[in-house]
Design a protein around this motif. Structure first.
Motif, PDB file in Angstrom:
ATOM      1  N   VAL A  11      -9.072   2.906  -2.555  1.00 39.94           N
ATOM      2  CA  VAL A  11      -8.044   2.123  -1.876  1.00 39.94           C
ATOM      3  C   VAL A  11      -7.658   0.951  -2.771  1.00 39.94           C
ATOM      4  O   VAL A  11      -8.488   0.404  -3.506  1.00 39.94           O
ATOM      5  N   SER A  12      -6.399   0.594  -2.743  1.00 38.09           N
ATOM      6  CA  SER A  12      -5.911  -0.524  -3.553  1.00 38.09           C
ATOM      7  C   SER A  12      -5.114  -1.481  -2.682  1.00 38.09           C
ATOM      8  O   SER A  12      -4.897  -1.236  -1.498  1.00 38.09           O
ATOM      9  N   TYR A  13      -4.692  -2.581  -3.287  1.00 42.22           N
ATOM     10  CA  TYR A  13      -3.967  -3.631  -2.567  1.00 42.22           C
ATOM     11  C   TYR A  13      -4.815  -4.237  -1.452  1.00 42.22           C
ATOM     12  O   TYR A  13      -4.290  -4.650  -0.413  1.00 42.22           O
ATOM     13  N   MET A  22       0.817  -1.212   0.000  1.00 41.56           N
ATOM     14  CA  MET A  22       0.000   0.000   0.000  1.00 41.56           C
ATOM     15  C   MET A  22       0.853   1.265   0.000  1.00 41.56           C
ATOM     16  O   MET A  22       0.372   2.339  -0.355  1.00 41.56           O
ATOM     17  N   ALA A  23       2.109   1.132   0.405  1.00 48.69           N
ATOM     18  CA  ALA A  23       3.015   2.281   0.411  1.00 48.69           C
ATOM     19  C   ALA A  23       3.941   2.277  -0.810  1.00 48.69           C
ATOM     20  O   ALA A  23       4.806   3.137  -0.929  1.00 48.69           O
ATOM     21  N   HIS A  41      -6.936  -3.569  -7.230  1.00 50.16           N
ATOM     22  CA  HIS A  41      -8.041  -4.217  -6.528  1.00 50.16           C
ATOM     23  C   HIS A  41      -8.673  -3.266  -5.524  1.00 50.16           C
ATOM     24  O   HIS A  41      -8.001  -2.743  -4.630  1.00 50.16           O
ATOM     25  N   GLY A  42      -9.970  -3.056  -5.625  1.00 48.88           N
ATOM     26  CA  GLY A  42     -10.710  -2.234  -4.683  1.00 48.88           C
ATOM     27  C   GLY A  42     -12.085  -2.830  -4.435  1.00 48.88           C
ATOM     28  O   GLY A  42     -12.351  -3.988  -4.752  1.00 48.88           O
ATOM     29  N   PHE A  43     -13.014  -2.030  -3.894  1.00 48.19           N
ATOM     30  CA  PHE A  43     -14.373  -2.525  -3.646  1.00 48.19           C
ATOM     31  C   PHE A  43     -15.299  -1.370  -3.320  1.00 48.19           C
ATOM     32  O   PHE A  43     -14.855  -0.257  -3.030  1.00 48.19           O
ATOM     33  N   GLY A  57       0.108   2.770  -4.632  1.00 47.54           N
ATOM     34  CA  GLY A  57      -0.597   2.637  -3.361  1.00 47.54           C
ATOM     35  C   GLY A  57      -0.617   3.976  -2.653  1.00 47.54           C
ATOM     36  O   GLY A  57       0.297   4.792  -2.821  1.00 47.54           O
ATOM     37  N   GLY A  58      -1.635   4.228  -1.831  1.00 45.15           N
ATOM     38  CA  GLY A  58      -1.796   5.546  -1.237  1.00 45.15           C
ATOM     39  C   GLY A  58      -1.748   5.615   0.273  1.00 45.15           C
ATOM     40  O   GLY A  58      -2.059   6.650   0.848  1.00 45.15           O
ATOM     41  N   ILE A  59      -1.329   4.519   0.947  1.00 47.13           N
ATOM     42  CA  ILE A  59      -1.363   4.483   2.408  1.00 47.13           C
ATOM     43  C   ILE A  59      -0.017   4.028   2.945  1.00 47.13           C
ATOM     44  O   ILE A  59       0.580   3.069   2.433  1.00 47.13           O
TER      45      ILE A  59
END
Length: 331
Positions: free
Chosen positions: A116-118, A84-85, A291-293, A89-91
């Motif tokens: 959000v991804s991953y 995510m980093a 991958h998100g939701f 990725g954004g977190i």
């Protein structure tokens, strides 16, 4: 009277500090009506015999960060991935186990409103359980809509339902997602669009939707802010034709379905944005940068929904006690 006042202040303070810390998570929903609609004759999908709501947008980095900071101080269920980093990725995470904290990568606010991804399938249903349980720092992630008995084990509610039918939030089924994306609405036999942009003409990459057909990719972020393309479905959902592949509930054993395609690619010979594509499937523990939701819900989607905040109960009680003490001074 001083003793009584002191007692009330003590009670108010106890309530304030012992009630679970509430996290304000806004989940914007849209209503999906036309209950009992017919299935798409081209695919056999899309028939749903009840009304429900679905996320207007995909779950964002900012919303997932609220989730992580609430329940992943130690992260025994691996809700955070180091990926995510990484690129796209954004977190990011800081601190050590027991005191982890999460923030936007590089404190870059551009990441906040992107999907959000991953996240793997289990991450998505744990987020949904958290919503069902009030989205607080003590809200359970292992029960609610879904029952989990290990990091990668989900127990079906019964023979016909994976999630508890009384749940407020759940992961959309294939049919629920499909109807929200492609159904023309305004009746139970209205037909289906080929694309989730109220059109039978394929969206233009980078103009109508965020997917890569060889001509468009954001070089830094990959994804775009949710709703950036003003090209929604009949019911008012955005980005069901790109941005992030979205997990759905359909599947079992090792694999779960994904729908919508992503910013990363659209295979040259497979038009995943189209209702006829059949979507894709991935193993439930896979975490990729596309991958998100989004969530489904029984709540009314005519206005923004904020997950209930138990702390407000404590503040109300505190206020009432303070009012009582204030009035008692008159005696």
């Amino acid at each position: 009277m001083k003793t009584l006042k002191f007692l009330f202040v003590c009670i108010a303070g106890l309530l304030f500090f012992t009630l679970p810390h509430a996290i304000a998570v806004d989940i914007e929903l849209v209503n999906i009506g036309d209950a009992g609609n017919s299935a798409d004759p081209a695919t056999g999908y899309g028939a749903v015999n009840y009304e429900y709501s679905i996320g207007k947008y995909e779950v964002t980095n900012a919303q997932y960060i609220e989730f992580l900071n609430a329940v992943a101080k130690s992260d025994p269920y691996e809700l955070y991935s180091d990926y995510m980093a990484s690129t796209y990725g954004g977190i990011e995470r800081s601190g050590s186990s027991g005191n982890f904290s999460y923030n936007l990568k590089n404190n870059d606010q551009e990441w906040a409103n992107r999907p959000v991804s991953y996240v793997n399938w289990y991450d998505s249903v744990r987020f949904i359980n958290w919503l069902n349980n009030g989205a607080t720092s003590t809200s359970d992630t292992e029960s609610g809509a879904y029952t989990l008995t290990g990091i990668y084990t989900v127990i079906a509610y019964d023979a016909n339902n994976l999630h508890d039918p009384s749940a407020t939030y759940w992961l959309p089924s294939y049919n629920e997602w499909y109807k929200a994306a492609y159904y023309k609405g305004d009746g139970i036999d209205s037909g289906y669009w080929l694309y989730p942009t109220q059109s039978d003409v394929k969206p233009v990459a980078g103009i109508d939707a965020n997917y890569n057909n060889g001509s468009y990719v954001d070089p830094v972020y990959g994804s775009t802010p949710v709703g950036a393309f003003d090209n929604d479905s009949y019911y008012g959902t955005y980005d069901q034709g790109g941005n992030a592949w979205e997990w759905n509930e359909t599947g079992g054993d090792l694999y779960r379905g994904m729908l919508g395609s992503s910013w990363l690619f659209s295979y040259p010979n497979t038009d995943f944005l189209a209702s006829t594509s059949g979507g894709s499937s991935h193993t439930q523990d896979e975490t990729y940068y596309f991958h998100g939701f989004r969530v489904a819900s029984s709540l009314d989607g005519t206005s923004d929904q904020t997950v209930p905040e138990p702390m407000s109960i404590g503040l109300l009680i505190t206020g009432l006690l303070g009012l009582f003490v204030h009035k008692s001074k008159k005696f």
